[in-house]
Design a protein around this motif. Structure first.
Motif: not given
Length: 305
Positions: A255-262, A172-181, A42-44, A183-190
């Motif tokens: 998804i909601a938290s990621g969208a807010a960060l983005l 950082a917050t933008a990339a994190a937000g999109l990653g959370m949207i 997702a992030t690549r 990527a699977p929750v189990a892999e989105a810890g970083p």
């Protein structure tokens, strides 16, 4: 007294997309090294798409592609624009190879046998390209903050000490937000950790910037810039709290938290852009800081509270 920048909406979009590309590339490298294929994929792809938007908006603002190519005729370490152009030029192909490699297995099955070596080559080059892109990413994500701070535009110049940190945290917050949207929750810890750290750093850096700019800080609190900056703070704080409370347990909350960060990151970039334009149109934001420096016996930098 100061001519307002001729830049239009292309440029704050360019700021935002470049930061998103840089942050996504860093997340992708970490996901690759820690065995998180969903987050890596997702992030690549996000890094490639975002740097494409960034390059498009830059070229569109310049008017002709030849003008962008002309900036590559020299390398000038003292010029943020020159170094930024070269960092984007290096970052784009590296991010592209890493992203295209994600579809290499499917591509290999569809290619004629004599061309399947290209897909295998992409798969081999994916990790080195991704890591090299991540090495360039910090410059891609922050040079725009240095670029606008190195101008006579009052709101940007007065915030020159904090702007690179604001831009880094916003990336950082933008990339994190999109990653959370994506990527699977189990892999989105970083991504969740990056989002919370980036949000905290963003809010602190913005507060420090606003309290150190004197009268010019009014441009960050009034008009369209003020509305954008207030919205960005609410969204960034809300996104970080959502990550902390529910982000790791609920896909919907992630998804909601990621969208807010983005959205908060985008608001920060557009708000700072509009504050700079407003400060250039009002002479007092040029004259008052100059008088304060003269009265204080100094010739460089704004006085700090």
């Amino acid at each position: 007294m100061v001519r307002a920048s001729p830049w239009k909406a292309d440029i704050p979009t360019y700021f935002f997309a470049g930061g998103l590309a840089a942050g996504s590339s860093l997340l992708a490298a970490g996901a690759d090294l820690t065995g998180r294929p969903g987050l890596r994929r997702a992030t690549r792809i996000a890094a490639l798409g975002s740097v494409g938007v960034s390059l498009y908006t830059l070229v569109h603002d310049l008017g002709r592609p030849a003008r962008a190519l002309n900036m590559l005729r020299v390398i000038k370490p003292t010029s943020p624009m020159s170094m930024g152009t070269w960092s984007l030029t290096a970052f784009g192909p590296l991010a592209g190879v890493a992203a295209v490699a994600e579809v290499a297995p499917a591509l290999e099955r569809r290619l004629p046998p004599r061309l399947r070596w290209t897909a295998r080559l992409l798969a081999v080059a994916a990790r080195p390209s991704g890591l090299l892109a991540a090495a360039v990413a910090p410059m891609v994500g922050t040079y725009t903050g240095v670029l606008i701070a190195d101008t006579a535009t009052p709101a940007w110049h007065e915030g020159r000490r904090e702007l690179p940190y604001v831009f880094a945290a916003s990336a950082a917050t933008a990339a994190a937000g999109l990653g959370m949207i994506t990527a699977p929750v189990a892999e989105a810890g970083p991504a969740r950790r990056m989002g919370m750290i980036g949000a905290a750093a963003d809010l602190v850096a913005e507060y420090r910037m606003e309290t150190s700019m004197g009268i010019v800080s009014q441009t960050l609190r009034e008009g369209s810039a003020g509305r954008l900056m207030r919205a960005s703070k609410v969204l960034t704080l809300g996104g970080a709290l959502g990550v902390l409370v529910l982000g790791r347990r609920s896909r919907v909350a992630a998804i909601a938290s990621g969208a807010a960060l983005l959205a908060g990151s985008a608001g920060t970039k557009f708000g700072i852009f509009h504050a700079g334009q407003a400060s250039a149109l009002d002479p007092r934001y040029t004259v008052v800081p100059q008088r304060e420096r003269m009265e204080g016996g100094g010739s460089t930098g704004p006085r700090r509270p």
